[in-house]
Design a protein around this motif. Structure first.
Motif, short mmCIF file in Angstrom:
data_model
loop_
_atom_site.label_atom_id
_atom_site.label_comp_id
_atom_site.label_asym_id
_atom_site.label_seq_id
_atom_site.Cartn_x
_atom_site.Cartn_y
_atom_site.Cartn_z
N LEU A 6 3.45 7.55 3.18
CA LEU A 6 4.81 8.04 2.98
C LEU A 6 5.70 7.62 4.14
N VAL A 7 5.23 7.80 5.36
CA VAL A 7 5.99 7.40 6.55
C VAL A 7 6.24 5.90 6.54
N CYS A 8 5.22 5.12 6.13
CA CYS A 8 5.38 3.67 6.07
C CYS A 8 6.35 3.27 4.97
N LEU A 9 6.30 3.95 3.84
CA LEU A 9 7.23 3.66 2.76
C LEU A 9 8.67 3.95 3.18
N MET A 10 8.87 5.05 3.89
CA MET A 10 10.20 5.41 4.37
C MET A 10 10.65 4.51 5.51
N GLY A 49 15.90 1.95 -2.08
CA GLY A 49 15.85 0.51 -1.88
C GLY A 49 14.52 0.04 -1.34
N ARG A 50 13.90 0.86 -0.50
CA ARG A 50 12.57 0.53 0.04
C ARG A 50 11.55 0.46 -1.09
N ILE A 51 11.61 1.40 -2.02
CA ILE A 51 10.69 1.37 -3.15
C ILE A 51 10.90 0.09 -3.96
N ASP A 52 12.17 -0.22 -4.24
CA ASP A 52 12.47 -1.42 -5.02
C ASP A 52 12.03 -2.68 -4.28
N GLU A 53 12.20 -2.67 -2.95
CA GLU A 53 11.82 -3.83 -2.14
C GLU A 53 10.32 -4.11 -2.23
N LEU A 54 9.50 -3.07 -2.06
CA LEU A 54 8.06 -3.28 -2.10
C LEU A 54 7.59 -3.59 -3.52
N GLN A 105 0.80 -1.22 0.00
CA GLN A 105 0.00 0.00 0.00
C GLN A 105 0.84 1.27 0.00
N PRO A 106 1.96 1.34 0.74
CA PRO A 106 2.74 2.59 0.74
C PRO A 106 3.34 2.96 -0.60
N LEU A 107 3.35 2.05 -1.55
CA LEU A 107 3.89 2.38 -2.87
C LEU A 107 3.10 3.49 -3.56
N SER A 108 1.91 3.79 -3.04
CA SER A 108 1.15 4.92 -3.59
C SER A 108 1.96 6.21 -3.55
N GLN A 109 2.96 6.27 -2.65
CA GLN A 109 3.76 7.49 -2.50
C GLN A 109 5.16 7.36 -3.06
N ALA A 110 5.39 6.37 -3.91
CA ALA A 110 6.71 6.20 -4.52
C ALA A 110 7.08 7.40 -5.39
N THR A 111 6.10 7.92 -6.14
CA THR A 111 6.38 9.08 -6.99
C THR A 111 6.75 10.29 -6.14
N LEU A 112 6.03 10.51 -5.05
CA LEU A 112 6.34 11.63 -4.16
C LEU A 112 7.74 11.47 -3.56
N LEU A 113 8.05 10.28 -3.08
CA LEU A 113 9.35 10.07 -2.44
C LEU A 113 10.49 10.26 -3.44
N ARG A 114 10.32 9.78 -4.65
CA ARG A 114 11.35 10.01 -5.67
C ARG A 114 11.50 11.51 -5.95
N ARG A 115 10.38 12.21 -5.95
CA ARG A 115 10.42 13.66 -6.19
C ARG A 115 11.15 14.36 -5.05
N ILE A 116 10.88 13.98 -3.82
CA ILE A 116 11.56 14.56 -2.66
C ILE A 116 13.06 14.35 -2.77
N ILE A 117 13.46 13.15 -3.16
CA ILE A 117 14.88 12.83 -3.29
C ILE A 117 15.52 13.66 -4.39
N ALA A 118 14.86 13.74 -5.54
CA ALA A 118 15.41 14.49 -6.67
C ALA A 118 15.54 15.98 -6.36
N GLU A 119 14.53 16.55 -5.70
CA GLU A 119 14.59 17.96 -5.35
C GLU A 119 15.68 18.23 -4.32
N ALA A 120 15.86 17.29 -3.40
CA ALA A 120 16.94 17.46 -2.42
C ALA A 120 18.30 17.44 -3.11
N TYR A 166 18.89 3.97 0.97
CA TYR A 166 17.92 3.17 1.71
C TYR A 166 16.50 3.42 1.20
N LEU A 167 16.12 4.68 1.00
CA LEU A 167 14.75 4.99 0.58
C LEU A 167 14.46 4.46 -0.82
#
Length: 442
Positions: free
Chosen positions: A337-341, A421-426, A298-313, A418-419
């Motif tokens: 998002l918290v669960c995905l992270m 990797g979490r996306i790839d893991e799920l 279920q947390p994969l719903s925020q994979a796009t957001l998390l990738r965006r956060i990483i890219a912007e950082a 790590y983050l």
């Protein structure tokens, strides 16, 4: 394998050290409100850990929920009112039931024409968050710093964003600020269409949740408090629905002026409060956590957001000046998002809904009104390309199950690895489930 095992142990230990929900509700019954909890603010007992010598904050990446609001659906008020009014017209309410009817009428009148809107409590929450961000990390908001703010297109989120920006500009008028709320950004700001929360409710998940609800929530006890004729209640009252509606209304009062005028918590004893929260907590876990009963993805719903956060950082840490990326949305983004992270161990995967709270998975610690995740970046100087990052959940220092550089400070390179990797893991777990014969007995 050893690294993964140690990470799992650290995550479990993080959750286990949390105070039990029963104890929390004894201290403050409002905490049982799940996503309707008014933002409690950072813990006064948890001071921020000073950064390692010579490091200074220079960038903040943030995703936050809108502040306290009125309930969204007319049925939240009209449903219980209709049930109690009909019973009252037939003389079937107790004195307590009639008083509950009076209080709900007051709540409906307060929310009239303002369903889903930000309340004054919500405005105050965001002013406070912005002020504390400024005071804690003044270097990020120094003269010449740029703040880029984005919101979903929902008005309560837009107003939450504007309130924080107004407070930051009040504290430092020299800030450079840009802000926007556009459907262009909704693909990552509120990726609801891809959220697998509904598909998570598999037959196995529904069965487990219903068994939990049936064994824990005593709706008959509440009906005795409201109705003077249990024969009438059993035949004409949707007892479970009324129980859920009243607990929802009780939870919601803290988010507006109603907190000073009415309460419905007196309809529930301590066991009722815990039982109703237990069922709600399990529901949120199934819909948005890593619950194996629903596929665990279920947390994969925020994979796009998390990738965006990483890219912007990655982009912002190359800038010579300090900056901040502030995003404003919803709890249905913050929780997955918290669960995905796997922040603070909330990537927990278990099919034991009865022991979920004992394992430390408690929704109210993640997504109250105005909930926020902050990633604060530190470096020595503008040429430093290996920053450290500290993570905050609702303004308290949070942990990841990886090796820290110092205290709650992690190397950004390690966090990013790590983050991702979490996306790839799920995602890999999902592909494994789709293989022919996957899940069959062997």
């Amino acid at each position: 394998m050893r690294t993964a095992f140690l990470a799992a142990l650290l995550a479990a230990a993080t959750l286990a050290t949390a105070q039990s929900p029963r104890h929390d509700f004894k201290r403050d019954i409002r905490l049982s409100a799940s996503n309707l909890l008014a933002y409690p603010g950072p813990s006064p007992r948890k001071a921020l850990t000073p950064a390692p010598d010579s490091l200074r904050p220079f960038y903040i990446s943030h995703y936050g929920r809108h502040g306290s609001r009125f309930l969204i659906a007319p049925a939240d008020y009209d449903g219980p009112l209709a049930t109690l009014r009909r019973a009252d017209s037939l003389g079937k309410l107790t004195l307590r039931g009639r008083d509950a009817l009076r209080r709900i009428r007051w709540m409906k009148a307060e929310a009239d024409g303002r369903l889903g809107e930000l309340t004054e409590v919500g405005f105050r929450q965001h002013r406070g968050i912005a002020r504390r961000m400024y005071e804690r990390f003044p270097e990020v908001f120094a003269e010449g710093a740029h703040v880029d703010a984005r919101s979903t297109v929902v008005i309560r989120c837009i107003l939450s964003m504007e309130e924080e920006l107004h407070e930051l500009l009040r504290l430092n008028p020299a800030l450079s600020v840009s802000h926007d709320a556009s459907r262009h950004d909704m693909t990552y700001m509120n990726h609801a269409n891809a959220a697998p929360s509904q598909s998570a409710w598999t037959p196995a998940a529904r069965k487990a949740w219903q068994e939990l609800y049936d064994s824990e929530v005593d709706t008959v006890k509440l009906m005795h408090r409201l109705f003077n004729d249990m024969g009438y209640a059993r035949e004409h009252v949707p007892m479970r629905r009324l129980n859920d509606q009243l607990f929802r209304l009780a939870s919601a009062t803290q988010n507006s002026r109603a907190r000073y005028e009415v309460t419905l918590y007196d309809l529930f004893d301590d066991r009722d409060v815990y039982a109703n929260w237990l069922a709600a907590n399990a529901s949120w876990y199934i819909g948005y956590g890593c619950c194996p009963l629903g596929g665990g993805r279920q947390p994969l719903s925020q994979a796009t957001l998390l990738r965006r956060i990483i890219a912007e950082a990655d982009s912002c840490i190359r800038l010579p000046h300090p900056s901040a990326s502030l995003r404003f949305g919803h709890e249905t983004v913050v929780l997955p998002l918290v669960c995905l992270m796997n922040l603070n161990g909330y990537g927990l995967a278990t099919d034991d809904l009865r022991r979920l709270d004992r394992k430390g998975w408690a929704d109210y610690r993640v997504f109250p009104m105005a909930a926020n995740v902050q990633m604060v970046f530190y470096r020595k100087d503008e040429d430093d390309r290996e920053p450290l990052v500290k993570l905050l959940l609702n303004e308290d220092e949070a942990t990841l199950p990886i090796k820290a550089a110092s205290g709650p400070y992690y190397r950004w390179a390690d966090v990013k690895r790590y983050l991702l990797g979490r996306i790839d893991e799920l995602q890999g777990a999902g592909k494994e489930q789709q293989k022919p014969g996957a899940g069959k007995a062997k």
